[in-house]
Design an enzyme around this catalytic site. Structure first.
Site, PDB file in Angstrom:
ATOM      1  CB  SER A  73       4.291   9.869  11.718  1.00 25.44           C
ATOM      2  OG  SER A  73       3.841   9.857  10.512  1.00 25.44           O
ATOM      3  NE  ARG A  85      -5.860  -0.168  12.956  1.00 25.15           N
ATOM      4  CZ  ARG A  85      -5.146  -0.072  12.008  1.00 25.15           C
ATOM      5  NH1 ARG A  85      -3.591  -0.091  11.841  1.00 25.15           N
ATOM      6  NH2 ARG A  85      -5.713   0.282  10.748  1.00 25.15           N
ATOM      7  CE  LYS A 110      -2.996   0.791   3.695  1.00 22.98           C
ATOM      8  NZ  LYS A 110      -2.585   2.279   4.061  1.00 22.98           N
ATOM      9  CG  ASP A 164       0.330   0.077   9.153  1.00 18.54           C
ATOM     10  OD1 ASP A 164      -0.191   0.846  10.171  1.00 18.54           O
ATOM     11  OD2 ASP A 164       0.598   0.162   8.186  1.00 18.54           O
ATOM     12  CD  GLN A 219       0.280   8.097   7.205  1.00 18.57           C
ATOM     13  OE1 GLN A 219      -0.447   8.758   8.017  1.00 18.57           O
ATOM     14  NE2 GLN A 219      -0.363   6.894   6.671  1.00 18.57           N
ATOM     15  NE  ARG A 269      -6.254   8.031  10.917  1.00 22.27           N
ATOM     16  CZ  ARG A 269      -5.456   7.315  10.261  1.00 22.27           C
ATOM     17  NH1 ARG A 269      -6.142   6.865   8.992  1.00 22.27           N
ATOM     18  NH2 ARG A 269      -4.263   6.925  10.509  1.00 22.27           N
TER      19      ARG A 269
HETATM   20  C1  S3P Z   1       2.382   4.692   6.408  1.00 25.70           C
HETATM   21  C2  S3P Z   1       2.701   4.919   7.472  1.00 25.70           C
HETATM   22  C3  S3P Z   1       2.126   4.584   8.661  1.00 25.70           C
HETATM   23  C4  S3P Z   1       1.244   3.443   8.663  1.00 25.70           C
HETATM   24  C5  S3P Z   1       0.180   3.587   7.497  1.00 25.70           C
HETATM   25  C6  S3P Z   1       1.125   3.859   6.274  1.00 25.70           C
HETATM   26  C7  S3P Z   1       2.748   5.145   4.987  1.00 25.70           C
HETATM   27  O1  S3P Z   1       1.226   5.697   9.311  1.00 25.70           O
HETATM   28  O2  S3P Z   1       0.635   3.209   9.633  1.00 25.70           O
HETATM   29  O3  S3P Z   1      -0.681   2.305   7.315  1.00 25.70           O
HETATM   30  O4  S3P Z   1       2.676   4.723   4.059  1.00 25.70           O
HETATM   31  O5  S3P Z   1       3.722   6.071   5.239  1.00 25.70           O
HETATM   32  P1  S3P Z   1       2.313   6.726  10.214  1.00 25.70           P
HETATM   33  O6  S3P Z   1       2.965   7.537   9.284  1.00 25.70           O
HETATM   34  O7  S3P Z   1       1.040   7.471  10.676  1.00 25.70           O
HETATM   35  O8  S3P Z   1       2.771   5.938  11.287  1.00 25.70           O
END
Ligand code: S3P
Length: 426
Positions: free
Chosen positions: A162, A341, A21, A310, A164, A121
């Protein structure tokens, strides 16, 4: 939709899982910003990644899909167009957070929204560093109103580990004057860094610092998306906890920033082998062979958590079959996922007869108690639905999972795949 599942006798087979993903999202994003045609093979056609595609289509990017690949006609770093309507990130935190970094540096304003879960969120974690770069956001929760502007580089230490947030800043840095330096005290997945480098961006890592410069152009590329280890984890856990099982999952991404779950399972005594290790398009890939194992409780905490964030729900399910106590600490980030969760695992697993204690930053699970099928709720969270499905394999009788259709967010075909490994064992 609800799904009824029976306990399993033993599971076997060779399977593949859908594409990663995180890599799929990033390939569409960087492909859209590159100069020319990018081809993505093994793309995850799950709802979250389709949200990313539809957002870029609304920004004027032409994207076509066939059975094997996605073709993105990139228009360069200044090629995005002002969308006519609000961009829809659906349930996808990755879409909204990463795109915030891109949209902040455009020459137009726009709005990005999501579903009821995404609206709750936290977005301040990306807005705070982007605002330091000069970005203009009118709110700190979805829907986000973003006024595109000229950005400048910053030095920033990530307060939460993170990927993200890190990725949003890296993407914004492509449009920023000067250098951006990100300090990452605890490593998180590095797919953005790997892919940016593959596109020719000026990005470098030294120790726990990442240095990135604005780019004049990104090169188009061919992406080969490996199978998602986060999806493979459900079938690894299924084999580990169900007596008489052996499952081989082929072509799985085993980037070390993602393999915390393999280390955590092994700490429980799991029989897992990674074979045929190879590198594909800059990402390590292998086949994972998992067999039923006599598991023992363990503790996970600290730096391993972001490398398996995850997979914590399905790790908790494996702990139900382990002898003794399993402690999960430092996992408070789980509270701000698609659902809380920590709370959801404690409530839903208890319905099956599990002994689970909720803690502010994790769970304590007393394994080895017999489980009995019950009606359980996913709450619309794909990873909760799949984790509960794996728990059903060792619960006597039938388990009914309410709101199970959400598995399509990251793993279309999950229930068919589960049925296949169940049938194989007959
Ligand atoms: C992700 C980072 C993670 C993960 C999410 C996908 C990504 O989140 O939980 O399913 O693709 O960068 P966080 O950055 O909030 O930890």
């Amino acid at each position: 939709m609800e799904t009824t599942l029976a306990a399993a006798e033993g599971l076997s087979g060779r399977i593949t899982v859908p594409g990663d993903k995180s890599v799929s999202h990033r390939a569409v994003m960087l492909g859209a910003l590159a100069d020319g045609e990018t081809c993505i093979k093994g793309f995850l056609a799950g709802e979250d990644c389709l949200s990313t595609i539809s957002c870029f289509e609304a920004l004027g990017i032409s994207i076509s899909r066939n059975e094997n690949s996605v073709i993105v006609q990139g228009k360069g770093l200044s090629g995005l167009q002002k969308p006519e309507k609000t961009l829809d990130a659906g349930n996808s935190g990755t879409t909204m957070r990463l795109m915030s970094g891109i949209l902040a540096g455009q020459s137009f304003s726009c709005r990005i929204d999501g579903d009821a879960s995404l609206r709750t969120r936290p977005m301040d974690r990306v807005i705070a560093p982007l605002a330091l770069m000069g970005a203009q956001f009118a709110s700190n929760k979805a829907p986000l109103e973003i006024t595109g502007t000229r950005l400048h580089g910053i030095r920033y230490s990530l307060p939460v580990p993170s990927a993200q947030v890190k990725s949003a800043i890296l993407l914004a840095s492509l449009f920023a004057d000067g250098e951006t330096v990100i300090e990452e005290p605890i490593p998180s997945r590095d797919h953005t860094e790997l892919m940016l480098r593959a596109c020719g961006a000026g990005i470098e890592r030294r120790g726990n610092h990442i240095y990135c410069h604005s780019a004049k152009r990104l090169n188009p590329f061919v992406a080969k998306v490996p199978g998602d280890i986060s999806s493979a984890a459900f079938f690894i856990a299924a084999a580990l906890i169900t007596p008489g099982s052996s499952i081989q999952i082929e072509n799985v991404g085993v980037n070390p920033t993602r393999t915390g779950i393999l280390e955590a399972f092994r700490a429980m005594g799991a029989d897992i082998d990674v074979i045929n290790l190879r590198s594909e398009a800059g990402e390590p890939v292998g086949d994972i062979l998992a067999k039923h194992s006599k598991l023992v409780g363990t503790e996970i905490s600290g730096n391993i958590i972001p490398r398996m964030i995850d997979e914590v729900p399905v790790f908790a399910v494996a702990a139900l079959a382990a002898k003794g106590k399993t402690v999960i600490k430092d996992a408070q980030e789980l509270k701000v996922k698609e659902v809380n969760r920590i709370d959801a695992l404690a409530k839903q697993l208890s319905k099956l007869g599990a002994h689970v204690e909720e803690r502010p930053d994790g769970l304590i699970i007393e394994g080895g108690h017999p489980l009995t099928g019950a009606v359980v709720e996913s709450g619309g969270d794909h990873r909760m639905a799949m984790s509960l499905a794996i728990a059903s394999l060792i619960a006597k009788g039938e388990t009914v999972i309410k709101d199970s259709g959400c598995v399509d967010i990251s793993f279309p075909g999950f229930f068919d795949c589960l049925e296949r490994v169940k049938r194989h064992a007959l």
